[in-house]
Scaffold this motif. Sequence first.
Motif, short mmCIF file in Angstrom:
data_model
loop_
_atom_site.label_atom_id
_atom_site.label_comp_id
_atom_site.label_asym_id
_atom_site.label_seq_id
_atom_site.Cartn_x
_atom_site.Cartn_y
_atom_site.Cartn_z
N ASN A 508 -33.93 11.28 -9.13
CA ASN A 508 -32.96 10.93 -10.18
C ASN A 508 -32.34 9.55 -9.94
OD1 ASN A 508 -33.33 13.23 -11.61
ND2 ASN A 508 -31.40 14.21 -11.01
N LYS A 511 -34.82 7.17 -10.99
CA LYS A 511 -35.11 7.27 -12.42
C LYS A 511 -33.98 6.70 -13.28
CE LYS A 511 -35.65 11.49 -14.01
NZ LYS A 511 -36.14 12.79 -14.48
N TYR A 512 -32.76 7.07 -12.95
CA TYR A 512 -31.63 6.63 -13.79
C TYR A 512 -31.01 5.37 -13.21
CZ TYR A 512 -32.40 11.22 -15.70
OH TYR A 512 -33.01 12.29 -16.27
N ASP A 540 -26.36 5.87 -5.43
CA ASP A 540 -27.24 4.87 -6.07
C ASP A 540 -26.43 3.83 -6.81
OD1 ASP A 540 -26.77 5.62 -8.88
OD2 ASP A 540 -27.81 7.49 -8.36
N ILE A 553 -24.01 18.18 -16.35
CA ILE A 553 -25.37 17.81 -15.92
C ILE A 553 -25.99 18.84 -14.97
CG2 ILE A 553 -25.25 15.31 -16.26
CD1 ILE A 553 -24.50 15.10 -13.28
N GLU A 558 -29.88 20.40 -19.30
CA GLU A 558 -28.91 19.43 -19.83
C GLU A 558 -29.43 18.02 -19.56
OE1 GLU A 558 -26.26 19.19 -21.60
OE2 GLU A 558 -25.79 21.31 -21.85
N LYS A 559 -29.61 17.27 -20.63
CA LYS A 559 -30.03 15.88 -20.46
C LYS A 559 -29.06 15.00 -21.22
CE LYS A 559 -34.28 14.48 -20.77
NZ LYS A 559 -34.53 13.90 -19.46
N LEU A 560 -28.70 13.90 -20.62
CA LEU A 560 -27.73 13.04 -21.29
C LEU A 560 -28.43 11.93 -22.07
CD1 LEU A 560 -25.12 12.59 -18.40
CD2 LEU A 560 -25.15 14.33 -20.19
N ASN A 561 -29.59 11.55 -21.59
CA ASN A 561 -30.25 10.39 -22.20
C ASN A 561 -31.44 10.84 -23.06
OD1 ASN A 561 -29.58 9.95 -19.06
ND2 ASN A 561 -28.79 8.28 -20.33
N THR A 569 -37.14 17.45 -17.71
CA THR A 569 -36.74 18.62 -18.51
C THR A 569 -35.24 18.88 -18.51
OG1 THR A 569 -37.02 20.00 -16.57
CG2 THR A 569 -38.91 19.82 -18.04
N GLY A 570 -34.55 18.30 -17.56
CA GLY A 570 -33.11 18.59 -17.45
C GLY A 570 -32.86 19.80 -16.57
N GLY A 572 -33.67 19.64 -13.09
CA GLY A 572 -33.60 19.17 -11.69
C GLY A 572 -32.27 19.46 -11.01
N LEU A 573 -31.16 19.07 -11.67
CA LEU A 573 -29.84 19.26 -11.03
C LEU A 573 -29.45 20.74 -10.99
CD1 LEU A 573 -27.70 16.22 -12.24
CD2 LEU A 573 -28.68 16.63 -9.99
P1 ADP Z 1 -33.73 15.49 -15.67
O1 ADP Z 1 -34.97 16.23 -15.67
O2 ADP Z 1 -33.30 15.02 -17.01
O3 ADP Z 1 -33.69 14.40 -14.69
P2 ADP Z 1 -31.63 16.60 -14.17
O4 ADP Z 1 -31.07 17.96 -14.20
O5 ADP Z 1 -32.20 16.11 -12.92
O6 ADP Z 1 -32.65 16.53 -15.34
O7 ADP Z 1 -30.50 15.64 -14.63
C1 ADP Z 1 -29.68 15.98 -15.70
C2 ADP Z 1 -29.08 14.74 -16.32
O8 ADP Z 1 -28.15 14.15 -15.45
C3 ADP Z 1 -30.09 13.69 -16.51
O9 ADP Z 1 -30.73 13.83 -17.77
C4 ADP Z 1 -29.28 12.42 -16.45
O10 ADP Z 1 -28.74 12.11 -17.69
C5 ADP Z 1 -28.16 12.76 -15.54
N1 ADP Z 1 -28.43 12.21 -14.16
C6 ADP Z 1 -28.97 12.88 -13.13
N2 ADP Z 1 -29.01 12.10 -12.03
C7 ADP Z 1 -28.46 10.92 -12.39
C8 ADP Z 1 -28.21 9.69 -11.69
N3 ADP Z 1 -28.49 9.51 -10.39
N4 ADP Z 1 -27.63 8.67 -12.37
C9 ADP Z 1 -27.29 8.84 -13.67
N5 ADP Z 1 -27.50 9.96 -14.38
C10 ADP Z 1 -28.10 10.98 -13.76
#
Ligand code: ADP
Length: 616
Positions: A508, A511-512, A540, A553, A558-561, A569-570, A572-573
Amino acid sequence: MTSRLNKTEKIVISIVTYGMAVLTVILLFISGFRPAGLVFLALGLPLVLVATTLKLTGCIILALGTSAVALPFLVFELHAPDLFLAFVAMSLAIGGGIGLINQRHEERKERWRRAKTLDDRFDDQIFESALDIIHFVDKEGTVLKRNESSRSVLSYPTKRTLQLSEYIHPDDIDQIKGELLRLFERGEVRDIKLRFISQDKKIIPVELRATRVNERVGVMHARDLRRQVELERQLMETEARYRYLIEEAVDTLDSGIIISDKKQQVVWANKTIGEFFGIDRDRLIGIEIHRAFDRYVNVFEDSQELRARVEEAITTRARIDPYTCHVRPSMGREERVLEYRSIPIETERYKGGRIEHYIDITKIKQLEEGLLEKTHNLEKSNEKLEQFSHVVSHDLKEPLRTVEAFSGYLLEDYRDKVLDEEGIDMVTRMHRASGRMRELIDDLLNLSSIRMDRASFERVNVQKVLEEVKDDLEMRLRGVNLQIDEDMPTVRGSRIRIAELFSNLITNAIKYNDKALPTLHIGWLRESKNKGMCTFYVKDNGIGIEGRYQERIFAIFEKLNPREDYEGTGAGLAICKRIVEEHKGEIWVESEVGKGSTFYFTIPTVDARREVETNA
Ligand code: ADP
């Protein structure tokens, strides 16, 4: 010897004796009989006689005077100066010797006389000034002599003697008569407590001791106990007041209290006891603790077991630590769960006594049972849900695989044969959607399969785990500045899941991230290592997360972007959260939009095994 004659008598005797002696010598000298021995004898004799009445100085003066009388006879008449000197020596020897003896005798007498006067005075002073009342009594108890204390306490100032009936309380007359008999029989009596009566009819409590002086007289010492009795009375009053206060306080308590003393008698049972057991608490007070226990033991469901415990504790003087007992409902008695304790009293005064203590825990028990039931139900429904999602995911995968496979064949093998442009687009979308759905199902399956058996937790060297993760993510980490602390601690948990956790967070973080040089720092908080948990972080310099989303999150899917910008898929967290929770830890994020995010999580330290297991 010297003291019997007074001064004049002594002078008269001396003059007469000497006069006669001198006259005798003169007469004999005139008659021609004049031997020197006559002078010696005639003057020596009065010297001896008179000297016996004088002290040393008097005797010396007398010896010199006698010598002066002998001078005319021995020197002038007989012309014998040597005899005169012998006479002087003899006179001085006789006078000095007798004087010395007299002086010694006199001094001894004087000393004895002084000592006697002192003795008399001293005895009298002790007698008069003694604090105790002192009575010299005869066999009938009549006071023959009494001291100042007696006069000031009993009064009767002018009376020399006092009759028994005048100074002894009428109720104590028989007792004192008995004691007097014993006194003259045995010679001593002591520790007798009775009452005197004063002239103004005041009662004076006293403590007596008496000794026999002779066949008919005894001396009686009486200590006035009025002050002591008053102090005792005040003490009892204060005690009674405190006791009343304590009883009041104990009565207001919500818990039931029974107090027994060292004689094992119930001294107090508070109101609550009456309420708990539906009995009259007054019926317990004053009776032996076993019997008191018998009066209420039947209200308990488990009365036999409780009886056995109580009997044993009372006989061994042991304490009974919290023991839960159930009160059966009946007329005037509610059903209750009580926590019972029995504590031996250790303070000196009540040593051997006990405090029986009953606390009503009915409500707590009900809440506890409700909570247990709810937790149990929750666990069950969670389990069912997990099973359901597992089964559904599994079952869904099969038809999905078919859709994905056939849409793939369509695109590969029939693209130009049966499908026009629109058809190709539709099948392409269907193919992509089924692929995403597979990913979702895989994540769901992954999440529902995270169940960890804590017994299988092992020592996990985080440094090593991170090396492996780094290797796995090698491709992604190209062009990334990754820093890892060199002293990562060892923790206790699932090695594979901890690796997955770090891997997700690192992915993540890369990625972000919109910076030219994505920078990551993986470390741990040194001060966090107490309470058995260690806090790690993944920091990061990425896009950051708005405050309002920082909790959301961690929920699944749950995805923010927008999906187009960032794949995933949202889940991971959500998986990270589940892994941390299975380790009894916590996960959270601190972030600032545009600057970056730091994900923190806690994992048990290596020496925290017991804690994790007991919490489980
Ligand atoms: P995804 O598969 O979308 O990565 P996650 O559950 O890992 O799903 O993350 C959920 C959401 O949290 C992500 O869609 C992203 O918007 C936000 N996110 C996770 N990690 C970070 C990060 N290091 N910096 C910014 N936003 C993050």
